[in-house]
Design a protein around this motif. Sequence first.
Motif, PDB file in Angstrom:
ATOM      1  N   HIS A 170       0.829  -1.199   0.000  1.00 39.70           N
ATOM      2  CA  HIS A 170       0.000   0.000   0.000  1.00 39.70           C
ATOM      3  C   HIS A 170       0.871   1.260   0.000  1.00 39.70           C
ATOM      4  O   HIS A 170       0.653   2.199  -0.783  1.00 39.70           O
ATOM      5  CB  HIS A 170      -0.918  -0.037   1.225  1.00 39.70           C
ATOM      6  N   ALA A 171       1.875   1.278   0.872  1.00 40.73           N
ATOM      7  CA  ALA A 171       2.744   2.465   0.980  1.00 40.73           C
ATOM      8  C   ALA A 171       3.532   2.691  -0.305  1.00 40.73           C
ATOM      9  O   ALA A 171       3.660   3.827  -0.786  1.00 40.73           O
ATOM     10  CB  ALA A 171       3.684   2.315   2.171  1.00 40.73           C
ATOM     11  N   LYS A 172       4.048   1.605  -0.874  1.00 41.35           N
ATOM     12  CA  LYS A 172       4.823   1.757  -2.116  1.00 41.35           C
ATOM     13  C   LYS A 172       3.953   2.308  -3.243  1.00 41.35           C
ATOM     14  O   LYS A 172       4.370   3.192  -3.993  1.00 41.35           O
ATOM     15  CB  LYS A 172       5.403   0.399  -2.549  1.00 41.35           C
ATOM     16  N   ARG A 173       2.766   1.780  -3.349  1.00 38.51           N
ATOM     17  CA  ARG A 173       1.873   2.229  -4.401  1.00 38.51           C
ATOM     18  C   ARG A 173       1.534   3.712  -4.224  1.00 38.51           C
ATOM     19  O   ARG A 173       1.532   4.489  -5.188  1.00 38.51           O
ATOM     20  CB  ARG A 173       0.587   1.390  -4.381  1.00 38.51           C
ATOM     21  N   ALA A 174       1.279   4.109  -2.973  1.00 36.54           N
ATOM     22  CA  ALA A 174       0.917   5.515  -2.722  1.00 36.54           C
ATOM     23  C   ALA A 174       2.082   6.441  -3.061  1.00 36.54           C
ATOM     24  O   ALA A 174       1.892   7.513  -3.640  1.00 36.54           O
ATOM     25  CB  ALA A 174       0.495   5.679  -1.263  1.00 36.54           C
ATOM     26  N   ILE A 175       3.310   6.037  -2.715  1.00 30.40           N
ATOM     27  CA  ILE A 175       4.479   6.871  -3.027  1.00 30.40           C
ATOM     28  C   ILE A 175       4.682   6.951  -4.539  1.00 30.40           C
ATOM     29  O   ILE A 175       4.997   8.009  -5.089  1.00 30.40           O
ATOM     30  CB  ILE A 175       5.734   6.325  -2.307  1.00 30.40           C
ATOM     31  N   ARG A 176       4.485   5.810  -5.198  1.00 31.05           N
ATOM     32  CA  ARG A 176       4.643   5.785  -6.650  1.00 31.05           C
ATOM     33  C   ARG A 176       3.647   6.749  -7.321  1.00 31.05           C
ATOM     34  O   ARG A 176       3.987   7.478  -8.234  1.00 31.05           O
ATOM     35  CB  ARG A 176       4.408   4.361  -7.154  1.00 31.05           C
ATOM     36  N   LEU A 177       2.433   6.754  -6.807  1.00 32.06           N
ATOM     37  CA  LEU A 177       1.397   7.596  -7.417  1.00 32.06           C
ATOM     38  C   LEU A 177       1.517   9.062  -7.029  1.00 32.06           C
ATOM     39  O   LEU A 177       1.236   9.952  -7.829  1.00 32.06           O
ATOM     40  CB  LEU A 177       0.000   7.099  -6.991  1.00 32.06           C
ATOM     41  N   HIS A 178       1.906   9.311  -5.752  1.00 33.07           N
ATOM     42  CA  HIS A 178       1.782  10.680  -5.233  1.00 33.07           C
ATOM     43  C   HIS A 178       3.124  11.315  -4.858  1.00 33.07           C
ATOM     44  O   HIS A 178       3.153  12.476  -4.470  1.00 33.07           O
ATOM     45  CB  HIS A 178       0.854  10.698  -4.012  1.00 33.07           C
ATOM     46  N   GLY A 179       4.203  10.572  -4.891  1.00 29.22           N
ATOM     47  CA  GLY A 179       5.512  11.147  -4.572  1.00 29.22           C
ATOM     48  C   GLY A 179       5.999  10.794  -3.178  1.00 29.22           C
ATOM     49  O   GLY A 179       5.257  10.254  -2.357  1.00 29.22           O
ATOM     50  N   ASP A 180       7.281  11.106  -2.926  1.00 27.63           N
ATOM     51  CA  ASP A 180       7.917  10.799  -1.643  1.00 27.63           C
ATOM     52  C   ASP A 180       7.230  11.555  -0.504  1.00 27.63           C
ATOM     53  O   ASP A 180       6.548  12.557  -0.723  1.00 27.63           O
ATOM     54  CB  ASP A 180       9.397  11.182  -1.692  1.00 27.63           C
ATOM     55  N   VAL A 181       7.461  11.046   0.703  1.00 26.55           N
ATOM     56  CA  VAL A 181       6.809  11.629   1.875  1.00 26.55           C
ATOM     57  C   VAL A 181       7.860  12.343   2.733  1.00 26.55           C
ATOM     58  O   VAL A 181       8.878  11.755   3.108  1.00 26.55           O
ATOM     59  CB  VAL A 181       6.107  10.531   2.700  1.00 26.55           C
ATOM     60  N   ARG A 182       7.584  13.587   3.035  1.00 23.37           N
ATOM     61  CA  ARG A 182       8.483  14.354   3.890  1.00 23.37           C
ATOM     62  C   ARG A 182       8.304  13.891   5.344  1.00 23.37           C
ATOM     63  O   ARG A 182       7.172  13.658   5.787  1.00 23.37           O
ATOM     64  CB  ARG A 182       8.140  15.842   3.771  1.00 23.37           C
ATOM     65  N   VAL A 183       9.431  13.766   6.046  1.00 22.92           N
ATOM     66  CA  VAL A 183       9.397  13.299   7.432  1.00 22.92           C
ATOM     67  C   VAL A 183       9.695  14.462   8.367  1.00 22.92           C
ATOM     68  O   VAL A 183      10.666  15.199   8.156  1.00 22.92           O
ATOM     69  CB  VAL A 183      10.427  12.175   7.650  1.00 22.92           C
ATOM     70  N   LEU A 184       8.845  14.633   9.378  1.00 22.82           N
ATOM     71  CA  LEU A 184       9.066  15.682  10.381  1.00 22.82           C
ATOM     72  C   LEU A 184       9.527  15.046  11.681  1.00 22.82           C
ATOM     73  O   LEU A 184       8.901  14.092  12.161  1.00 22.82           O
ATOM     74  CB  LEU A 184       7.766  16.433  10.659  1.00 22.82           C
ATOM     75  N   GLN A 185      10.622  15.573  12.252  1.00 20.18           N
ATOM     76  CA  GLN A 185      11.003  15.122  13.581  1.00 20.18           C
ATOM     77  C   GLN A 185      10.016  15.701  14.607  1.00 20.18           C
ATOM     78  O   GLN A 185       9.470  16.795  14.410  1.00 20.18           O
ATOM     79  CB  GLN A 185      12.434  15.547  13.905  1.00 20.18           C
ATOM     80  N   VAL A 186       9.779  14.954  15.681  1.00 17.63           N
ATOM     81  CA  VAL A 186       8.818  15.380  16.697  1.00 17.63           C
ATOM     82  C   VAL A 186       9.181  16.781  17.212  1.00 17.63           C
ATOM     83  O   VAL A 186       8.304  17.646  17.371  1.00 17.63           O
ATOM     84  CB  VAL A 186       8.780  14.358  17.862  1.00 17.63           C
ATOM     85  N   ALA A 187      10.466  17.022  17.409  1.00 20.58           N
ATOM     86  CA  ALA A 187      10.908  18.318  17.944  1.00 20.58           C
ATOM     87  C   ALA A 187      10.603  19.473  16.995  1.00 20.58           C
ATOM     88  O   ALA A 187      10.502  20.630  17.428  1.00 20.58           O
ATOM     89  CB  ALA A 187      12.404  18.270  18.241  1.00 20.58           C
ATOM     90  N   ASP A 188      10.463  19.170  15.721  1.00 18.41           N
ATOM     91  CA  ASP A 188      10.260  20.237  14.727  1.00 18.41           C
ATOM     92  C   ASP A 188       8.791  20.517  14.419  1.00 18.41           C
ATOM     93  O   ASP A 188       8.486  21.329  13.549  1.00 18.41           O
ATOM     94  CB  ASP A 188      10.963  19.848  13.405  1.00 18.41           C
TER      95      ASP A 188
END
Lengths: 374, 374
Positions: free
Chosen positions: B38-56
């Motif tokens: 599911h995650a791979k398909r979503a990234i393929r369709l919609h692009g990479d996912v930005r990750v936020l650190q909890v502190a930020d």
Amino acid sequence: MTHSQLTTITEADIDDIAIGAAVLGTGGGGDPHVGSLHAKRAIRLHGDVRVLQVADLDPEGLVVPIGMIGAPSVSIERIAGDAEIGRALDLLEQATGRTVAAIMPIEIGGGNSLIPIAAAAERGLPIVDGDAMGRAFPEAQMVTFHLAGYGPGATVLVDAQGNAVLSYPVNGAWSERLARVLTFEMGGSATMIDYAYPGAVVQECAIPGTLTMAREIGGMLRSQALRDDERIDAMLARLGGFRLFDGKVTEIERVVDGGFTRGRAELAGTGVDRGSRFELSFQNEMLLATRDGEVAAVTPDLIAVLDQATGHPITTETLRYGARVTVVAFPCHPQWRTERGIETAGPAYFGYDVPFTPVEALAAEAAPRMEKAA
Amino acid sequence: MTHSQLTTITEADIDDIAIGAAVLGTGGGGDPHVGSLHAKRAIRLHGDVRVLQVADLDPEGLVVPIGMIGAPSVSIERIAGDAEIGRALDLLEQATGRTVAAIMPIEIGGGNSLIPIAAAAERGLPIVDGDAMGRAFPEAQMVTFHLAGYGPGATVLVDAQGNAVLSYPVNGAWSERLARVLTFEMGGSATMIDYAYPGAVVQECAIPGTLTMAREIGGMLRSQALRDDERIDAMLARLGGFRLFDGKVTEIERVVDGGFTRGRAELAGTGVDRGSRFELSFQNEMLLATRDGEVAAVTPDLIAVLDQATGHPITTETLRYGARVTVVAFPCHPQWRTERGIETAGPAYFGYDVPFTPVEALAAEAAPRMEKAA
């Protein structure tokens, strides 16, 4: 006792409505005594409730059915607080982004005819003289909105613990499934809103005049002007109904099961019915009556059990061993006798292996007995 | 393999995260294979996912945990569609009147670490590198928000039939009760949002860095640079964990019961553990491990079962008779070792009549055996 349409509900109307609604509730719909205490208190605190006829509704105004769901065995123990009703209405307004224009009983049966009166008093809203069953039924999708193809819409459940749930079930069957498991988990009883629609849809679907009818037949059964034996006959004449059986309860089985009160009662005939046996089956409401193994009346027609001494209706919850009762039945609203009506609330739905036959046809078949009994 | 913090999740990261999250999922959290597709398909369709650190995190921004609830035995059969995730997020936004700022895994375990990545990709939102368990747990209130005294808030359930439910449970225990019966009625699996809070609350409660950790240990277990026997040791060193047992599954009992997959497995020792017996008990997740009748590790500490041949984790759902496995354990996050943590997810809560003892203390008691095994 008056036969005119209700225009305002005062504290003095509640006892009549409660008794009449308990007849139309066919044993279910929640305890009428508890509901009447609630309605009287609300009227005392907040004033009389204005009654709107279905034909007079604003086609755009949001009409909100509110009542209790669950096993009557539980709701008899606890009553929906003002807080629950207010919370449920607030949540619906928030979800729909609309203001409630009027309250409506979802069913004309027992407590569920009285809770909406209390709700209307508490919110200063009018109540609609009509409902979506013309009787009481045990399941949420057994409403005329469903028969007309309308879904439950935004559905609200609020419990005594303070939990509130807003759901969007895909159809009436799912609404019933989700509400039933939630109600069971919530302790067996909850305050519910479903099938909230604009006045135009209510005008298309609702069964009009049922609060007026409840007050009228309640007034007959409570009348001091009539003799004991005249009261039930007056009501049967008004409803086109039939006296099915006089007897004594010799056996009663009742369990709270899956959010319902289910069971059966056996009666031994008294008076003109001496020597005959009668059986009643119920799921919150009375659903099937047989006399000596023959169907005497069956859902969606209405079956009510009345106390022989007072003529007052007895709920499936309070029916007890040894009670001397008169069983009566009357035709349901024509909407329930359609193919979809029978499919939704007919005998097969409840697992009874009998066809639906109108009570007037069954009474005609049993005419010799009925004449003898009359 | 990299030890740096995640800043972006690409399709290439998913397999590492899936394997690492399956270890931290201690056998539960939903199927990692299904989640990774599911995650791979979503990234393929919609692009990479930005990750936020909890502190930020923006202290005001609404952070929304989303995942699956139900028995893994069911969720393995069906995956949350994009429609369910979108519907759930829409309903939460409507209920709160706020826009979702970031997605978060509610647990770092199995599929429930991957579904939120898919959700973030689909909505073009960042994902938080952190979660509310630091592992997987079977019940909804077993989250660090609950330990800190926060309630579940507006809680959303959406099912594959199209039903959507928004509830306001009074506390975490009620959230679990209502969600569990609904999920069961919905067919055993549903998409869920709960504990949606502003970034400031997430900063107070979340266990940070757990997606990075999942990717890191997943990378270790999938590393071609390490020998078979080095991989598990590298992971144990990283997590401060212990190798508990090498053995073969000789018995497995597993039932889907009340919305959970419950069961137990017995293992006969192999290699250095020959002659010993080992037992695992689970409710979605592995909760108790005993060796020859003595507790070897117990919830809230983490117990994971790894395939001896590949080093890859095996879920409670896919564990099978005859499997040759290595059982490992590691300390839970310190929040779970508080009085409230033990009360919420310790052995007594699950009905195990053993005290909580940290796995490092149990390992020290069993030191002679552990040394022999090392």
